[in-house]
Design a protein around this motif. Structure first.
Motif, mmCIF file in Angstrom:
data_model
loop_
_atom_site.group_PDB
_atom_site.id
_atom_site.type_symbol
_atom_site.label_atom_id
_atom_site.label_comp_id
_atom_site.label_asym_id
_atom_site.label_seq_id
_atom_site.Cartn_x
_atom_site.Cartn_y
_atom_site.Cartn_z
ATOM 1 N N ILE A 55 -35.312 -14.836 71.725
ATOM 2 C CA ILE A 55 -34.389 -15.046 70.610
ATOM 3 C C ILE A 55 -35.018 -14.595 69.286
ATOM 4 C CG2 ILE A 55 -35.083 -17.471 70.288
ATOM 5 C CD1 ILE A 55 -31.551 -15.954 69.824
ATOM 6 N N GLU A 56 -36.305 -14.818 69.131
ATOM 7 C CA GLU A 56 -36.973 -14.416 67.886
ATOM 8 C C GLU A 56 -36.920 -12.895 67.706
ATOM 9 O OE1 GLU A 56 -41.542 -14.630 67.057
ATOM 10 O OE2 GLU A 56 -40.667 -16.611 66.685
ATOM 11 N N ASP A 57 -37.063 -12.166 68.830
ATOM 12 C CA ASP A 57 -37.011 -10.698 68.776
ATOM 13 C C ASP A 57 -35.608 -10.220 68.379
ATOM 14 O OD1 ASP A 57 -39.699 -10.480 69.793
ATOM 15 O OD2 ASP A 57 -38.881 -10.956 71.771
ATOM 16 N N LEU A 58 -34.592 -10.869 68.940
ATOM 17 C CA LEU A 58 -33.221 -10.467 68.626
ATOM 18 C C LEU A 58 -32.885 -10.776 67.163
ATOM 19 C CD1 LEU A 58 -31.225 -11.429 71.856
ATOM 20 C CD2 LEU A 58 -32.735 -9.490 71.390
ATOM 21 N N ARG A 59 -33.383 -11.898 66.667
ATOM 22 C CA ARG A 59 -33.157 -12.218 65.242
ATOM 23 C C ARG A 59 -33.814 -11.158 64.352
ATOM 24 N NH1 ARG A 59 -35.035 -18.400 66.215
ATOM 25 N NH2 ARG A 59 -33.057 -19.295 66.913
ATOM 26 N N GLU A 60 -35.029 -10.760 64.733
ATOM 27 C CA GLU A 60 -35.781 -9.765 63.949
ATOM 28 C C GLU A 60 -35.004 -8.448 63.870
ATOM 29 O OE1 GLU A 60 -39.652 -7.157 65.117
ATOM 30 O OE2 GLU A 60 -39.895 -9.321 65.296
ATOM 31 N N ALA A 61 -34.474 -8.011 64.998
ATOM 32 C CA ALA A 61 -33.721 -6.746 65.022
ATOM 33 C C ALA A 61 -32.389 -6.895 64.287
ATOM 34 C CB ALA A 61 -33.484 -6.312 66.462
ATOM 35 N N ALA A 62 -31.732 -8.036 64.475
ATOM 36 C CA ALA A 62 -30.435 -8.256 63.824
ATOM 37 C C ALA A 62 -30.576 -8.277 62.307
ATOM 38 C CB ALA A 62 -29.819 -9.557 64.329
ATOM 39 N N ASP A 63 -31.697 -8.781 61.808
ATOM 40 C CA ASP A 63 -31.924 -8.791 60.357
ATOM 41 C C ASP A 63 -31.911 -7.370 59.778
ATOM 42 O OD1 ASP A 63 -32.059 -11.512 60.151
ATOM 43 O OD2 ASP A 63 -34.251 -11.615 60.188
ATOM 44 N N VAL A 64 -32.425 -6.425 60.549
ATOM 45 C CA VAL A 64 -32.428 -5.026 60.101
ATOM 46 C C VAL A 64 -31.030 -4.423 60.212
ATOM 47 C CG1 VAL A 64 -33.372 -2.720 60.558
ATOM 48 C CG2 VAL A 64 -34.849 -4.745 60.757
ATOM 49 N N LEU A 65 -30.299 -4.793 61.267
ATOM 50 C CA LEU A 65 -29.012 -4.154 61.559
ATOM 51 C C LEU A 65 -27.840 -4.740 60.772
ATOM 52 C CD1 LEU A 65 -29.381 -3.923 65.439
ATOM 53 C CD2 LEU A 65 -29.314 -1.982 63.854
ATOM 54 N N ARG A 66 -27.978 -5.938 60.275
ATOM 55 C CA ARG A 66 -26.849 -6.626 59.636
ATOM 56 C C ARG A 66 -26.213 -5.761 58.543
ATOM 57 N NH1 ARG A 66 -29.290 -10.819 58.731
ATOM 58 N NH2 ARG A 66 -28.535 -12.201 60.373
ATOM 59 N N GLY A 67 -24.916 -5.472 58.731
ATOM 60 C CA GLY A 67 -24.184 -4.692 57.734
ATOM 61 C C GLY A 67 -24.430 -3.197 57.799
ATOM 62 N N ARG A 68 -25.128 -2.734 58.818
ATOM 63 C CA ARG A 68 -25.438 -1.301 58.940
ATOM 64 C C ARG A 68 -24.890 -0.761 60.258
ATOM 65 N NH1 ARG A 68 -31.144 -2.834 56.723
ATOM 66 N NH2 ARG A 68 -31.083 -2.029 54.595
ATOM 67 N N ARG A 69 -24.851 0.556 60.383
ATOM 68 C CA ARG A 69 -24.410 1.235 61.604
ATOM 69 C C ARG A 69 -25.526 2.140 62.124
ATOM 70 N NH1 ARG A 69 -20.294 0.346 64.955
ATOM 71 N NH2 ARG A 69 -20.210 2.592 65.383
ATOM 72 N N ILE A 70 -25.621 2.221 63.435
ATOM 73 C CA ILE A 70 -26.607 3.132 64.001
ATOM 74 C C ILE A 70 -26.123 4.572 63.840
ATOM 75 C CG2 ILE A 70 -27.432 1.419 65.619
ATOM 76 C CD1 ILE A 70 -25.979 2.783 67.848
#
Length: 471
Positions: free
Chosen positions: A356-371
């Motif tokens: 879960i900590e890893d997913l939170r870390e990645a989600a913090d970068v992705l929030r509001g952005r598009r790949i």
């Protein structure tokens, strides 16, 4: 008996059934628990059946389907190929016949074995745990000695609750100072592997210590212990502390009195102050930067701001040939900035970085952005419990809105034993643990990095420094 001992020697001594030599290096070792999967256990069960043996302590084993199962959003029991179906069917039969609890593909607690074992409280400080997967070293984060064993050892363990074992040398890895912003536990262990080489800890058990390790979360410690095997270590330990006890508090089912007694014992699980290690490596945490691999071995890694190395600068002929082969396979050119390397795929998963900590870390970068256009992103949670936790926090929506596929748990594209594979020539930013040739699919090219770095690469469409995207 040694007067002053390392934590590793204390755990080995406490589990020694007998010694086979005067030096006390060849041992019969009692093993507290194991976890079995459909991939490495079939021959062991066949051996038991042919010998007419039973499992000595079936309650000390757990079966988990994790390697061959699909991760599609709508999961069914059927496997993507006949071989995988045969493996899981035989695994079901074995667990049923030998009385072993099984988390099958549709079980609510299914997940990657090393994620499931820790989150369900089966790994406790002071234990010895052996299993048919090299990343069993993960359990050292809780002060347990975990190591991988082969098929014949699995059969021996199941029949006797013991394994034959050769005592390892001890390597103390001290990480001093403090990590800079945007630097993750994955970067710490990748920096260590680069420093000592892919065989640098062969024959050793590592004990991690120092200010950076003390400040690190339990899940972060799992990441570094998990990947310690990538520099050859057959065991990795962190002395258990209050963070570990808090992590376990609601997982063990112990009564208040039993918990108090257990913690009192667990606090003694640390190396004596004057214990001697066979080797010591010191890393300055402040000098560690976000890391990526450029080659086909975990030690072929560099800080993200570096350039692809030039094999001609390497004086050793054998090393130079390895570098050339790696560059050829990866399709890279010497001197090329790592941040100029474009990617096709982005994968967040594996027993190394899908908690879960890893997913939170990645989600913090992705929030509001598009790949980036043309990049396919996949998130495969480490377990069904992690998946539910992430969904309760809304992380699944962040990933989906960014363009990532939100999938079911499993090993997935860490080793491509299911239908999650790279096509030949595809290049992947990956949170996994191995970048060997063909690891994620025949001809596929893997760059290892932290979950935040994978997320940043997916947004940029190329390897990039996640610190530029810090909010």
């Amino acid at each position: 008996m040694r007067q002053s001992r390392t934590l590793y020697d204390k755990l080995v001594d406490d589990h020694r059934v007998r010694s086979f030599d005067a030096a006390d290096s060849a041992l019969l070792l009692y093993v507290d628990r194991t976890v079995l999967n459909e991939y490495t256990s079939p021959q062991a069960f066949t051996g038991l059946r042919e010998a007419g043996r039973s499992v000595w302590r079936p309650e000390a084993a757990l079966g988990v389907v994790d390697h061959v199962n699909p991760t599609a959003a709508r999961r069914v029991r059927a496997m993507p190929d006949p071989g995988g179906q045969k493996q899981t069917d035989y695994f079901h039969e074995n667990c049923r016949d030998f009385g072993i609890e099984l988390y099958d593909i549709l079980h609510p607690l299914q997940g990657i074995e090393h994620v499931v074992m820790t989150e369900t409280g089966r790994v406790l400080p002071g234990m010895v745990i052996a299993a048919g997967d090299s990343h069993t070293t993960t359990y050292g984060a809780l002060g347990a000695l975990g190591f991988g064993i082969g098929t014949s050892d699995i059969e021996h363990y199941l029949a006797t609750q013991t394994v034959t074992y050769s005592r390892l040398q001890t390597l103390r890895v001290e990480v001093t100072g403090a990590l800079g912003p945007g630097v993750a536990p994955k970067d710490v262990v990748m920096a260590l592997i680069r420093e000592i080489g892919a065989a640098g800890a062969t024959g050793f058990a590592i004990e991690f210590c120092g200010a950076v390790i003390e400040a690190m979360s339990v899940e972060g410690r799992m990441t570094i212990c998990n990947m310690a095997v990538e520099c050859g270590a057959r065991g990795a330990l962190v002395a258990p502390d209050d963070k570990v006890f808090a992590y376990l508090k609601d997982k063990t089912g112990l009564t208040a009195e039993a918990w108090r007694d257990a913690v009192a014992v667990w606090r003694t699980l640390r190396s004596d102050p004057d214990a001697l290690f066979d080797r010591t490596v010191i890393l300055d945490g402040a000098r560690i930067e976000p890391m990526v691999t450029w080659g086909t071995s975990p030690d072929q890694a560099l800080p993200i701001g570096a350039v692809v190395p030039d094999p001609e600068a390497e004086p050793d002929d054998a090393v130079r040939r390895d570098l050339k082969r790696a560059l050829d396979y990866m399709g890279l050119t010497a001197g090329m900035p790592l941040e100029a390397v474009a990617i096709d795929r982005a994968f967040i998963g594996s027993c190394t970085n899908a908690r879960i900590e890893d997913l939170r870390e990645a989600a913090d970068v992705l929030r509001g952005r598009r790949i980036a256009e043309g990049v396919r992103g996949m998130v495969v949670p480490g377990s069904s419990a992690v998946k539910r936790q992430a969904e309760s926090e809304g992380l699944d929506k962040i990933f989906s809105e960014a363009g990532f596929e939100w999938r079911q748990s499993g090993c997935s594209m860490c080793l491509a034993m299911n239908d999650d594979v790279l096509a030949p020539g595809e290049r992947c930013a990956s949170s996994t643990n191995r970048n060997f040739e063909g690891r994620q699919g025949l001809g596929g090219r893997t760059h290892l990095m932290s979950p935040a770095m994978v997320a940043a690469a997916a947004i940029a469409g190329r390897l990039t420094d996640s610190r530029r995207l810090d909010r």
